[in-house]
Design an enzyme around this catalytic site. Structure first.
Site, mmCIF file in Angstrom:
data_model
loop_
_atom_site.group_PDB
_atom_site.id
_atom_site.type_symbol
_atom_site.label_atom_id
_atom_site.label_comp_id
_atom_site.label_asym_id
_atom_site.label_seq_id
_atom_site.Cartn_x
_atom_site.Cartn_y
_atom_site.Cartn_z
ATOM 1 N N HIS A 182 0.830 -1.216 0.000
ATOM 2 C CA HIS A 182 0.000 0.000 0.000
ATOM 3 C C HIS A 182 0.865 1.268 0.000
ATOM 4 C CE1 HIS A 182 -4.006 -1.923 0.907
ATOM 5 N NE2 HIS A 182 -3.172 -2.926 1.072
ATOM 6 N N ASP A 202 3.293 9.528 -0.821
ATOM 7 C CA ASP A 202 2.151 8.722 -0.399
ATOM 8 C C ASP A 202 1.977 7.578 -1.380
ATOM 9 O OD1 ASP A 202 -0.069 8.118 1.166
ATOM 10 O OD2 ASP A 202 -0.726 10.207 1.219
HETATM 11 C C1 G6P Z 1 -1.253 3.341 6.114
HETATM 12 C C2 G6P Z 1 -0.703 1.939 5.950
HETATM 13 C C3 G6P Z 1 -1.655 0.908 6.558
HETATM 14 C C4 G6P Z 1 -1.986 1.305 7.991
HETATM 15 C C5 G6P Z 1 -2.584 2.707 8.021
HETATM 16 C C6 G6P Z 1 -2.945 3.185 9.437
HETATM 17 O O1 G6P Z 1 -2.326 3.547 5.266
HETATM 18 O O2 G6P Z 1 -0.434 1.656 4.585
HETATM 19 O O3 G6P Z 1 -1.063 -0.377 6.530
HETATM 20 O O4 G6P Z 1 -2.874 0.368 8.572
HETATM 21 O O5 G6P Z 1 -1.643 3.596 7.459
HETATM 22 O O6 G6P Z 1 -1.842 3.111 10.281
HETATM 23 P P1 G6P Z 1 -1.821 2.219 11.588
HETATM 24 O O7 G6P Z 1 -0.395 2.235 12.031
HETATM 25 O O8 G6P Z 1 -2.743 2.909 12.554
HETATM 26 O O9 G6P Z 1 -2.312 0.847 11.239
#
Ligand code: G6P
Length: 498
Positions: free
Chosen positions: A171, A384
């Site tokens: 991602h 991003d």
């Molecule tokens: C990004 C990453 C995700 C992640 C999200 C939220 O979008 O690509 O893998 O889950 O951020 O971050 P967190 O650390 O709260 O899961």
């Protein structure tokens, strides 16, 4: 497009389980799917094919107490929580994932904390996830692993003799060779990625970077193909390398934004802040989002163009995130200082306050009301993977009269480059110019641009994305997605700017 006739079960593996745990009126704990695009797109596929979603339920859930909520499978799929110890949360999640891979993959090597103990725990936790996959999967399942926290899962599964097909979607961006080389575990991580059967990247640039790293560091791998269809071959195995820009459930956003309840909320907001254009920023608290730079650009626009005074208000929503990591904590303080400085300089007591700063988790309805009410969105990350706020904003712009200012370093720039106002977020003055250009943009030009962005996002929505990835993974058909060329900056005179 119909999915292939032969239906493998799907095993989805992501660091976070995208489900919300809440107590019902009868006092029973229940799990409901979150509002994210990934879960919305994958649940119908999971129901259709049957399958499992494996992930961490978050640091605060007492999983033993609520385990039965996870195991009720009336929905047609099963949820499997992977519980992490406090040390694992610290060294795997906060540490290796978010103090090493996250900053490095966003080109911020100076933000990395290459603590050697993080790598050990990253491997252990990836092994733990792999064991959960082993327990839950059957031969012939398709295993789909998501994101940078879980790169080693396929290697761990292969080591345990699993021969099912395994796919991976990154991602985040994938960095260029010069940056990737800084990683102390660069060989291990690259080889771990090559254990997948298919790897999906957000943009051509990410895949090109990955290929450059493989060419330089993995001598026994050969790269073949061109266009959408690229392969890495090693030891008689083939790894398909695809580009699949992730998206949103466009129809759901557009429908909700058009509902009377949201129209009313949006109108209320405009009434509270009348006779001006609302500029919106919505970001997770993260240094990759460049919130300080954006605030500075807004301040520079106010200093340079008095015509903006009282005629614009910036609503900057910051969603709390990863606050136990020192850098995130510092960032919050910095943002609040800049907001204070700019408001201190331009606020007119009893009247106009240029920046409204909101540090909160918003409900989906509130978020959509902000999207609907704002005439300009500032989406200006330093880097991003994709940035779904940009796509959500366009989907919710049902009047098609608003302007998207977008960073050229967001993955979304490849898709939206001809219609968004693209900025280099490091260029404070350039971003200030884009703000005033958006403010002055006539309605017919706004409509022309927004209509085209919405059309593209509607065509390539998140259901399209899931389908394209599964086709590549299961049918070995990589041709489904049109390649969207990376954005390459043009000099101002080429695009008619001063
Ligand atoms: C990004 C990453 C995700 C992640 C999200 C939220 O979008 O690509 O893998 O889950 O951020 O971050 P967190 O650390 O709260 O899961």
């Amino acid at each position: 497009m119909p999915l292939p006739a032969r239906k493998e079960r799907l095993v989805v593996v992501s660091n976070r389980l995208p489900f919300i745990l809440a107590k019902g009126e009868d006092g029973e704990w229940r799990i409901t799917p979150g509002a994210g695009g990934l879960v919305t797109a994958l649940l119908p596929v999971l129901r259709d094919r049957g399958g499992v979603w494996i992930g961490w339920p978050g640091a605060h859930a007492n999983v033993e107490e609520v385990r039965h909520a996870f195991t009720s499978s009336e929905a047609g799929y099963t949820l499997v929580p992977v519980v992490l110890t406090p040390e694992e949360v610290h060294k795997f999640y906060q540490g290796f994932s978010n103090e090493i891979i996250w900053p490095l993959f966003h080109d911020l090597q100076s933000h990395c904390n290459f603590d050697p103990s993080y790598w050990r725990v990253y491997q252990e936790v990836n092994r733990k996830f792999a064991r959960a996959v082993l327990d839950e999967s059957q031969p012939g399942d398709f295993i789909w692993v998501h994101d940078y926290q879980l790169i080693n899962v396929a290697a761990e599964l292969r080591g345990r003799g699993v021969s099912s097909r395994i796919g991976f979607f990154l991602h985040t961006p994938f960095p260029s060779l010069d940056i990737y080389l800084k990683l102390p575990w660069r060989f291990q991580l690259l080889r771990a990625l090559l254990e997948y059967d298919v790897i999906g990247f957000q943009t051509l640039r990410d895949r090109r970077n990955f290929i450059q790293c493989v060419r330089a560091l993995v001598k026994d791998a050969g790269i073949h193909g061109k266009g959408q269809v690229m392969l890495a071959r090693m030891n008689g195995r083939e790894v398909r390398l695809g580009v699949f820009p992730i998206s949103i459930d466009y129809d759901a956003y557009a429908r909700e934004a058009g509902s009377p309840a949201i129209a009313e909320k949006g109108a209320q907001l405009r009434q509270l802040l009348p006779n001006r254009q609302l500029i919106l920023g919505v970001d997770r608290l993260d240094y990759t989002k460049a919130i300080p730079d954006r605030l500075e650009a807004f301040g520079a626009a106010l200093a340079r163009y008095p015509e903006l005074h009282q005629r614009v208000t910036l609503i900057q929503v910051v969603v709390p995130s990863r606050e136990d990591i020192p850098r995130y904590h510092e960032l919050r303080t910095r943002i609040e200082q800049i907001v204070g400085r700019i408001n201190g300089r331009f606020t007119q007591p009893g009247g106009w306050v240029p920046i409204h700063y909101v540090f909160q988790n918003l409900s989906r309805k509130e978020l959509i009301a902000y999207y609907r009410a704002a005439q300009i969105a500032l989406v200006t990350p330093l880097k991003d993977g994709m940035n779904l706020v940009a796509k959500e904003y366009c989907a919710c712009s049902t009047d098609e009269d608003s302007v998207l200012i977008l960073s050229e370093f967001a993955g979304a720039a490849a898709q939206l480059q001809h219609w968004a106002l693209l900025v280099n977020p490091y260029d404070i003055e350039g971003t200030a110019e884009a703000i005033v250009a958006a403010f002055r943009m006539p309605l017919d030009e706004r409509r022309w641009r927004m209509r085209r962005m919405r059309r593209s996002i509607r065509t390539y929505d998140v259901f399209w994305w899931v389908d394209a990835f599964l086709r590549a993974a299961i049918e070995k058909d990589l041709s489904a997605f049109p390649l969207m060329e990376d954005y390459l900056p043009r000099a101002n005179h080429e695009v008619g700017l001063r």
